[in-house]
Structures are given as C-alpha cells and as structure tokens.
Design a protein around this motif. Structure first.
Motif, PDB file in Angstrom:
ATOM      1  N   HIS A  17       0.864  -1.187   0.000  1.00  0.00           N
ATOM      2  CA  HIS A  17       0.000   0.000   0.000  1.00  0.00           C
ATOM      3  C   HIS A  17       0.901   1.238   0.000  1.00  0.00           C
ATOM      4  O   HIS A  17       1.073   1.912   1.011  1.00  0.00           O
ATOM      5  N   LEU A  18       1.468   1.518  -1.158  1.00  0.00           N
ATOM      6  CA  LEU A  18       2.507   2.538  -1.242  1.00  0.00           C
ATOM      7  C   LEU A  18       2.005   3.919  -0.840  1.00  0.00           C
ATOM      8  O   LEU A  18       2.729   4.691  -0.204  1.00  0.00           O
ATOM      9  N   SER A  19       0.773   4.253  -1.202  1.00  0.00           N
ATOM     10  CA  SER A  19       0.274   5.595  -0.877  1.00  0.00           C
ATOM     11  C   SER A  19       0.158   5.787   0.619  1.00  0.00           C
ATOM     12  O   SER A  19       0.391   6.888   1.134  1.00  0.00           O
ATOM     13  N   GLU A  20      -0.184   4.724   1.359  1.00  0.00           N
ATOM     14  CA  GLU A  20      -0.291   4.825   2.819  1.00  0.00           C
ATOM     15  C   GLU A  20       1.074   4.852   3.502  1.00  0.00           C
ATOM     16  O   GLU A  20       1.169   5.124   4.686  1.00  0.00           O
ATOM     17  N   CYS A  21       2.130   4.559   2.735  1.00  0.00           N
ATOM     18  CA  CYS A  21       3.487   4.558   3.287  1.00  0.00           C
ATOM     19  C   CYS A  21       4.219   5.876   3.059  1.00  0.00           C
ATOM     20  O   CYS A  21       5.361   6.034   3.485  1.00  0.00           O
ATOM     21  N   GLY A  22       3.594   6.776   2.322  1.00  0.00           N
ATOM     22  CA  GLY A  22       4.254   8.038   2.033  1.00  0.00           C
ATOM     23  C   GLY A  22       4.700   8.185   0.597  1.00  0.00           C
ATOM     24  O   GLY A  22       5.385   9.146   0.247  1.00  0.00           O
ATOM     25  N   GLY A  23       4.329   7.226  -0.257  1.00  0.00           N
ATOM     26  CA  GLY A  23       4.626   7.359  -1.672  1.00  0.00           C
ATOM     27  C   GLY A  23       6.003   6.857  -2.061  1.00  0.00           C
ATOM     28  O   GLY A  23       6.648   6.102  -1.342  1.00  0.00           O
ATOM     29  N   TYR A  24       6.457   7.305  -3.232  1.00  0.00           N
ATOM     30  CA  TYR A  24       7.678   6.781  -3.825  1.00  0.00           C
ATOM     31  C   TYR A  24       8.893   6.897  -2.917  1.00  0.00           C
ATOM     32  O   TYR A  24       9.757   6.026  -2.915  1.00  0.00           O
ATOM     33  N   ARG A  25       8.977   7.968  -2.155  1.00  0.00           N
ATOM     34  CA  ARG A  25      10.178   8.190  -1.348  1.00  0.00           C
ATOM     35  C   ARG A  25      10.360   7.130  -0.267  1.00  0.00           C
ATOM     36  O   ARG A  25      11.460   6.966   0.279  1.00  0.00           O
ATOM     37  N   SER A  26       9.302   6.400   0.060  1.00  0.00           N
ATOM     38  CA  SER A  26       9.389   5.390   1.116  1.00  0.00           C
ATOM     39  C   SER A  26       9.877   4.048   0.608  1.00  0.00           C
ATOM     40  O   SER A  26      10.188   3.155   1.400  1.00  0.00           O
ATOM     41  N   ALA A  27       9.967   3.875  -0.707  1.00  0.00           N
ATOM     42  CA  ALA A  27      10.244   2.559  -1.287  1.00  0.00           C
ATOM     43  C   ALA A  27      11.735   2.312  -1.447  1.00  0.00           C
ATOM     44  O   ALA A  27      12.529   3.233  -1.666  1.00  0.00           O
ATOM     45  N   GLU A  28      12.102   1.056  -1.348  1.00  0.00           N
ATOM     46  CA  GLU A  28      13.475   0.669  -1.601  1.00  0.00           C
ATOM     47  C   GLU A  28      13.813   0.957  -3.056  1.00  0.00           C
ATOM     48  O   GLU A  28      13.049   0.631  -3.973  1.00  0.00           O
ATOM     49  N   ALA A  29      14.964   1.550  -3.273  1.00  0.00           N
ATOM     50  CA  ALA A  29      15.372   1.931  -4.628  1.00  0.00           C
ATOM     51  C   ALA A  29      15.405   0.714  -5.538  1.00  0.00           C
ATOM     52  O   ALA A  29      15.926  -0.339  -5.167  1.00  0.00           O
ATOM     53  N   ASP A  30      14.824   0.866  -6.708  1.00  0.00           N
ATOM     54  CA  ASP A  30      14.842  -0.130  -7.785  1.00  0.00           C
ATOM     55  C   ASP A  30      13.965  -1.349  -7.541  1.00  0.00           C
ATOM     56  O   ASP A  30      13.828  -2.191  -8.432  1.00  0.00           O
ATOM     57  N   ALA A  31      13.375  -1.512  -6.363  1.00  0.00           N
ATOM     58  CA  ALA A  31      12.505  -2.667  -6.125  1.00  0.00           C
ATOM     59  C   ALA A  31      11.284  -2.592  -7.046  1.00  0.00           C
ATOM     60  O   ALA A  31      10.732  -1.516  -7.273  1.00  0.00           O
ATOM     61  N   LEU A  32      10.882  -3.740  -7.572  1.00  0.00           N
ATOM     62  CA  LEU A  32       9.631  -3.812  -8.315  1.00  0.00           C
ATOM     63  C   LEU A  32       8.487  -3.823  -7.314  1.00  0.00           C
ATOM     64  O   LEU A  32       8.450  -4.684  -6.419  1.00  0.00           O
ATOM     65  N   ILE A  33       7.562  -2.888  -7.438  1.00  0.00           N
ATOM     66  CA  ILE A  33       6.494  -2.748  -6.458  1.00  0.00           C
ATOM     67  C   ILE A  33       5.142  -2.712  -7.150  1.00  0.00           C
ATOM     68  O   ILE A  33       4.902  -1.875  -8.028  1.00  0.00           O
ATOM     69  N   LEU A  34       4.266  -3.635  -6.759  1.00  0.00           N
ATOM     70  CA  LEU A  34       2.869  -3.576  -7.162  1.00  0.00           C
ATOM     71  C   LEU A  34       2.139  -2.814  -6.059  1.00  0.00           C
ATOM     72  O   LEU A  34       1.928  -3.336  -4.958  1.00  0.00           O
ATOM     73  N   ALA A  35       1.802  -1.570  -6.343  1.00  0.00           N
ATOM     74  CA  ALA A  35       1.189  -0.674  -5.364  1.00  0.00           C
ATOM     75  C   ALA A  35      -0.324  -0.810  -5.450  1.00  0.00           C
ATOM     76  O   ALA A  35      -0.947  -0.269  -6.375  1.00  0.00           O
ATOM     77  N   VAL A  36      -0.902  -1.541  -4.526  1.00  0.00           N
ATOM     78  CA  VAL A  36      -2.342  -1.785  -4.571  1.00  0.00           C
ATOM     79  C   VAL A  36      -3.100  -0.560  -4.064  1.00  0.00           C
ATOM     80  O   VAL A  36      -2.577   0.257  -3.310  1.00  0.00           O
ATOM     81  N   THR A  37      -4.352  -0.458  -4.524  1.00  0.00           N
ATOM     82  CA  THR A  37      -5.237   0.603  -4.041  1.00  0.00           C
ATOM     83  C   THR A  37      -6.509  -0.022  -3.505  1.00  0.00           C
ATOM     84  O   THR A  37      -6.840  -1.169  -3.822  1.00  0.00           O
ATOM     85  N   ASN A  38      -7.231   0.733  -2.694  1.00  0.00           N
ATOM     86  CA  ASN A  38      -8.425   0.210  -2.031  1.00  0.00           C
ATOM     87  C   ASN A  38      -9.723   0.580  -2.730  1.00  0.00           C
ATOM     88  O   ASN A  38     -10.764  -0.002  -2.437  1.00  0.00           O
ATOM     89  N   ASP A  39      -9.675   1.558  -3.625  1.00  0.00           N
ATOM     90  CA  ASP A  39     -10.887   1.939  -4.338  1.00  0.00           C
ATOM     91  C   ASP A  39     -10.496   2.583  -5.657  1.00  0.00           C
ATOM     92  O   ASP A  39      -9.386   3.121  -5.793  1.00  0.00           O
ATOM     93  N   PRO A  40     -11.379   2.525  -6.655  1.00  0.00           N
ATOM     94  CA  PRO A  40     -11.013   3.010  -7.988  1.00  0.00           C
ATOM     95  C   PRO A  40     -10.736   4.508  -8.052  1.00  0.00           C
ATOM     96  O   PRO A  40      -9.936   4.957  -8.869  1.00  0.00           O
ATOM     97  N   ARG A  41     -11.380   5.286  -7.202  1.00  0.00           N
ATOM     98  CA  ARG A  41     -11.118   6.730  -7.223  1.00  0.00           C
ATOM     99  C   ARG A  41      -9.677   7.015  -6.814  1.00  0.00           C
ATOM    100  O   ARG A  41      -8.994   7.856  -7.422  1.00  0.00           O
ATOM    101  N   SER A  42      -9.191   6.321  -5.784  1.00  0.00           N
ATOM    102  CA  SER A  42      -7.793   6.498  -5.365  1.00  0.00           C
ATOM    103  C   SER A  42      -6.851   6.085  -6.484  1.00  0.00           C
ATOM    104  O   SER A  42      -5.862   6.766  -6.763  1.00  0.00           O
TER     105      SER A  42
END
Length: 258
Positions: A17-42
């Motif tokens: 849940h990348l958006s709940e973690c603070g977005g791109y800056r929170s992710a490990e560099a170069d890791a492949l990430i499937l960022a799931v969302t909870n609703d279509p509007r988000s």
C-alpha cells in the motif's frame, strides 16, 4: 552472495500500500512494487502521478470498503481497461467489512467476470474467506491470480495451485505457526514476495515498501538455497506468471538487464 549482489535482480514486492506509506520516497530503490489501491477513485488519482518505472499502481476495490450503492463497482469496471493490474480485491468475512459475505461474493464475481481480469495480475485478499476466494479463482479461470497473505488449509492450497494461482508471502507470515505451515506448503515455483506495507510488522517494525530481505532469508532457509538463488527464483516465477498474460505489470526483461 547476497541479494544486493550486482548479479542479482531487484527485490520484488507484489503487494504494498505505497500511498499509505508516504509514496515513492518510502520505497526501496529499484525494487519492483505492485502498489495496490483500495478503491477506484484512489487509483485514478495515484496512477496519474509522475510515473516511476519500477512501480505499478493496481486498480482495487477492497472488500472492507465495498459500498452497497454500486457506484464503486461501476467505476471499477469502467477503469479496468486502463489498468495494468487488478487489486486489492477479494473477500473479508471479519467484522471489519461493511458488506455481507453474500454482497462481497456478488461484487467479486462481477469484477472477476470482466474480460480484463483474465488478462492481468489480480492480487486477492481472503481473510476468513480462503475457500470462497479459491473457488472464485477456479470459477473465473484467472490466469494471473496472486493470493496475498493466504492462510488457507492444505486442501485449499492444493486447489489454488490446481487453479493456477501464485502466492505472495511476507515476513509476518513467518512469525506465526499457521503462517510457517502455509509457507512450507507453497511450492517454490508458485511463490512471490510482498510486504503489505504498512499493514504488516516485522518484529516491532512496520514493513516498508520493497524491503523483502526478511522473507527472502526465511525462504532461503526453507528451500535450502542461498539468497541469490531465492531472488532469481522469484524473478523466474514472476516471469512465468507474466508470460500467461496479455497485459503485464512490469517490463522485467528491461529491469533485469537494463
């Protein structure tokens, strides 16, 4: 040799849940990430951000927030053609859900019956509903099903394997007897890694996007291989899964060699 070796491909986080973690800056560099969302509007808002080549925003409708109005479902279905992955979707029979099991199954069946669901990765939630989620995968003949943090019985694991499903596993699973039993029963060629950040914990720490070293270490011990081999197996599994699909979430050839 460790996963940080120059010869090893990047980390794979297939449910975060990348958006709940603070977005791109929170992710490990170069890791492949499937960022799931909870609703279509988000999802519509997030996937239009400046794109990061290693992150795919997945179109979701989480079972705990499904409404009875039908508006979310209509928006979900209308957005599927523009997505490159589906999730988080599924069933949740715990007290957290706003909808009844019957309503949830109706909505999930509607989502999975869409032609786009058969051509994409679909990451599925199954809390206290493992049997019904496995049945839905089989009924709809999904080619890209990934069971996220799955804690089903041995017979349900076998049925999921027969239906072609993969399993995304995280470090929190290795901290419980049930989770360790499931991890031991998942074939190495059907395993992918995830963090479920920020909703999973590794010891006292909150899981972070793309940080899969703990579950990789556990899998290395379980499979009796070194860490580099674990990483390569995960990439092989992802490659095999994407090979079934006409719409793949990642260009892993470019990521591995570019």
């Amino acid at each position: 040799m460790t996963p940080s070796s120059q010869d090893a491909p990047a980390a794979v986080d297939m449910h975060c849940h990348l958006s709940e973690c603070g977005g791109y800056r929170s992710a490990e560099a170069d890791a492949l990430i499937l960022a799931v969302t909870n609703d279509p509007r988000s999802w519509r808002a997030l996937h239009k951000q400046d794109r990061q080549p290693n992150v795919t925003w997945s179109l979701g409708l989480h079972p705990c927030i499904m409404s009875r109005t039908g508006a979310q479902l209509r928006e979900m279905i209308a957005s599927m053609k523009d997505s490159s992955a589906i999730g988080e979707v599924g069933l949740d029979y715990s007290d957290r859900s706003r909808s009844t099991p019957l309503e949830q199954r109706r909505i999930l069946d509607n989502i999975l019956s869409q032609p786009e669901a058969k051509d994409r990765v679909v990451t599925l939630h199954s809390l206290r509903a493992t049997g019904d989620v496995v049945a839905a995968i089989a009924t709809h003949e999904l080619r890209g099903a990934i069971l996220h943090w799955f804690l089903g019985s041995p017979s349900e694991i076998d049925a999921a394997i027969s239906a072609g499903a993969y399993f995304s596993v995280n470090a929190a699973m290795a901290q419980s007897r049930l989770g360790r039993r499931v991890l031991a029963e998942i074939p190495p060629n059907r395993a992918l890694t995830e963090t479920d950040a920020p909703f999973a914990r590794v010891g006292r720490s909150v899981a972070r996007p793309g940080h899969v070293a703990d579950i990789e270490t556990y899998l290395a011990q379980l499979w009796d291989v070194d860490l580099e081999e674990v990483r390569h197996r995960l990439w092989s599994n992802l490659d095999a899964l994407q090979g079934r699909l006409s719409v793949a979430p990642f260009d892993i050839t470019r990521k591995k060699h570019g």
